[in-house]
Structures are given as structure tokens and as C-alpha cells.
Design an enzyme around this catalytic site. Structure first.
Site, PDB file in Angstrom:
ATOM      1  N   HIS A  44       0.838  -1.202   0.000  1.00  0.00           N
ATOM      2  CA  HIS A  44       0.000   0.000   0.000  1.00  0.00           C
ATOM      3  C   HIS A  44       0.873   1.252   0.000  1.00  0.00           C
ATOM      4  CE1 HIS A  44      -3.667  -2.301   0.710  1.00  0.00           C
ATOM      5  NE2 HIS A  44      -3.050  -2.947   1.684  1.00  0.00           N
ATOM      6  N   ASN A  45       2.178   1.065  -0.122  1.00  0.00           N
ATOM      7  CA  ASN A  45       3.132   2.167  -0.062  1.00  0.00           C
ATOM      8  C   ASN A  45       3.361   2.735  -1.463  1.00  0.00           C
ATOM      9  OD1 ASN A  45       5.454   3.790   0.089  1.00  0.00           O
ATOM     10  ND2 ASN A  45       6.351   2.559   1.710  1.00  0.00           N
ATOM     11  N   LYS A  91       6.983   2.694  -2.870  1.00  0.00           N
ATOM     12  CA  LYS A  91       7.482   1.430  -3.420  1.00  0.00           C
ATOM     13  C   LYS A  91       6.925   1.179  -4.816  1.00  0.00           C
ATOM     14  CE  LYS A  91       8.804  -1.391   0.561  1.00  0.00           C
ATOM     15  NZ  LYS A  91       8.644  -2.716   1.215  1.00  0.00           N
ATOM     16  N   ASP A 135       9.960  -7.979   0.540  1.00  0.00           N
ATOM     17  CA  ASP A 135      10.109  -7.867   1.984  1.00  0.00           C
ATOM     18  C   ASP A 135      11.557  -7.461   2.211  1.00  0.00           C
ATOM     19  OD1 ASP A 135       8.481  -8.181   4.434  1.00  0.00           O
ATOM     20  OD2 ASP A 135      10.175  -9.392   5.054  1.00  0.00           O
ATOM     21  N   GLY A 190      12.017   5.558   4.923  1.00  0.00           N
ATOM     22  CA  GLY A 190      12.459   4.551   5.884  1.00  0.00           C
ATOM     23  C   GLY A 190      13.798   4.910   6.502  1.00  0.00           C
ATOM     24  N   TYR A 191      14.734   3.970   6.434  1.00  0.00           N
ATOM     25  CA  TYR A 191      16.055   4.161   7.030  1.00  0.00           C
ATOM     26  C   TYR A 191      17.055   4.814   6.075  1.00  0.00           C
ATOM     27  CZ  TYR A 191      14.291   0.909  10.587  1.00  0.00           C
ATOM     28  OH  TYR A 191      13.549   0.301  11.585  1.00  0.00           O
ATOM     29  N   ASP A 192      16.617   5.220   4.894  1.00  0.00           N
ATOM     30  CA  ASP A 192      17.528   5.793   3.898  1.00  0.00           C
ATOM     31  C   ASP A 192      18.383   6.941   4.432  1.00  0.00           C
ATOM     32  OD1 ASP A 192      16.601   3.981   2.073  1.00  0.00           O
ATOM     33  OD2 ASP A 192      15.457   5.412   0.873  1.00  0.00           O
ATOM     34  N   LYS A 242      19.575   5.880  -6.575  1.00  0.00           N
ATOM     35  CA  LYS A 242      19.130   4.800  -5.702  1.00  0.00           C
ATOM     36  C   LYS A 242      18.592   3.628  -6.512  1.00  0.00           C
ATOM     37  CE  LYS A 242      15.849   3.613  -2.055  1.00  0.00           C
ATOM     38  NZ  LYS A 242      14.767   4.069  -1.160  1.00  0.00           N
ATOM     39  N   ARG A 285      16.961  -3.358  -3.758  1.00  0.00           N
ATOM     40  CA  ARG A 285      15.889  -3.804  -4.652  1.00  0.00           C
ATOM     41  C   ARG A 285      16.388  -3.916  -6.082  1.00  0.00           C
ATOM     42  NH1 ARG A 285      13.084  -0.092  -1.354  1.00  0.00           N
ATOM     43  NH2 ARG A 285      11.853  -1.202   0.213  1.00  0.00           N
TER      44      ARG A 285
END
Length: 206
Positions: free
Chosen positions: A9-10, A13, A68, A158-160, A183, A189
């Protein structure tokens, strides 16, 4: 244009996967998943990716991708790992997750702040005919680096902002300071997708 559903749902992404998928299959539109969320009770990235991809494929009837991923910190024994999205609680608060991780590493010196972003992508292709079978594949990408002592940059998510990848020339930057193109070309990914690309090239779609 044919569609492949991404079990998330992001919207960040979805955009990221669309950019990556287009390099191999410009005829494929990546769409977000709007169905019920399955319980991610796996203990590995691969198990959780398959749980999500199977649910999305079953709900939509489309080929489904699920990622994931998470940050694995060496000094924490690989944590947060599969709990990366929930590190500070089930609210999935990205800022709280990042700040908690920084706090846990407060006294850890730079040589011991090594970490890896890990992405496991599952591809589930549902039966297209009575004579065919559901097909499943799992691939993995690892992006090594270390964690900065403070967040920097406005990019990524996120943690980027605290992840500093290995192998940078010149001044090292967190992924939060990278452009989306940078990126997408180097991330965990992207590395997982290198293994997935040949599978997508032959992907049958309705």
C-alpha cells in the site's frame, strides 16, 4: 498495457518498482495492491515476501510481486531485519523506527556500525489456464554499508537518511541525499531485480 500487482500500500514502493520494471518490461504497469493485508508471520524475508505475493495474486488474479526488505545491523545480530517496519511498534512510524535505531547505536563507534539493506522479491504467477500451475520465484539483493550517527537528506524513505552505502567515491552520502535515479540503479531492490529481470522478460500476461 498489461499489469502486474505489487503487494504493497506504499506509493513510494510502487513508484520505485515501476521505474525498475520499466527497464526490462516497459509494457508492464505496476499497480498497488488494494486488497486485504495477510498476516506476515514469516521469520525470514523470503517467507514474508511469498505470503504477500500469494495473497495479492489470489485476490487480483494478476501476476504479483512482493518485496520484503529491511535493514540488518551487524552489531545487533542482524536486527531489525524482518521487524524493520515495526521496530518502534506496530504503528509503522518510519521516523520513530529510525530514531530508535540511532538511539540503540548511540555508543557504537563507526567501525562497528556496519549494516546491510536486504531485499527479497517474490514473484507469483497464478494459473493462466486449467493446464498450467501457479509459478513462484524468490530472489535476493544485498546492499552493504554502515549507519551514520544522524539523519541527512530529504530523499528516500524509511532508514535511507542514515544508511551510507559502501563504495562511494569522494564524500560519502546517506541514501537520503541520493537522487531517485542513483538509488534505483544501486539499491538492494535493484540488486534483487537483476536476478528477477530474466524471469519478468518471459512473464506471460493476459
Amino acid at each position: 498495457m498489461a499489469q502486474i500487482v505489487l503487494a504493497t500500500h506504499n506509493p513510494h514502493k510502487v513508484e520505485e518498482f515501476q521505474a525498475i520494471v520499466a527497464a526490462t518490461r516497459p509494457d508492464l504497469e505496476v499497480v498497488g495492491y488494494n486488497g486485504p493485508e495477510p498476516v506476515e508471520d514469516g521469520t525470514t524475508f523470503a517467507e514474508n515476501a511469498l505470503i504477500k505475493a500469494r495473497a495479492a495474486a489470489a485476490h487480483t488474479g494478476l501476476p504479483a510481486l512482493a518485496d520484503d526488505s529491511g535493514i540488518c545491523v551487524d552489531v545487533l545480530g542482524g536486527a531489525p531485519g524482518v521487524f524493520s517496519a515495526y521496530w518502534a511498534g506496530h504503528a509503522k512510524d518510519a521516523a520513530a523506527n529510525l530514531n530508535l535505531l540511532l538511539d540503540q547505536l548511540l555508543d557504537i563507534r563507526d567501525p562497528h556500525r556496519t549494516a546491510q539493506f536486504v531485499s527479497t522479491i517474490a514473484l507469483v504467477v497464478p494459473r493462466l489456464s486449467r493446464s498450467s500451475e501457479t509459478v513462484e520465484h524468490v530472489v535476493e539483493g544485498v546492499w552493504p554499508g554502515r549507519l551514520a550517527t544522524a539523519a541527512s537528506g530529504q530523499g528516500g524513505f524509511g532508514y535511507d537518511p542514515i544508511f551510507v552505502p559502501d563504495g562511494q567515491d569522494g564524500a560519502e552520502r546517506s541514501v537520503g541525499e541520493w537522487s531517485a535515479d542513483e538509488k534505483n540503479a544501486a539499491s538492494h531492490r535493484a540488486r534483487a531485480f537483476q536476478a528477477l529481470a530474466p524471469l519478468l522478460a518471459d512473464l506471460p500476461v493476459r
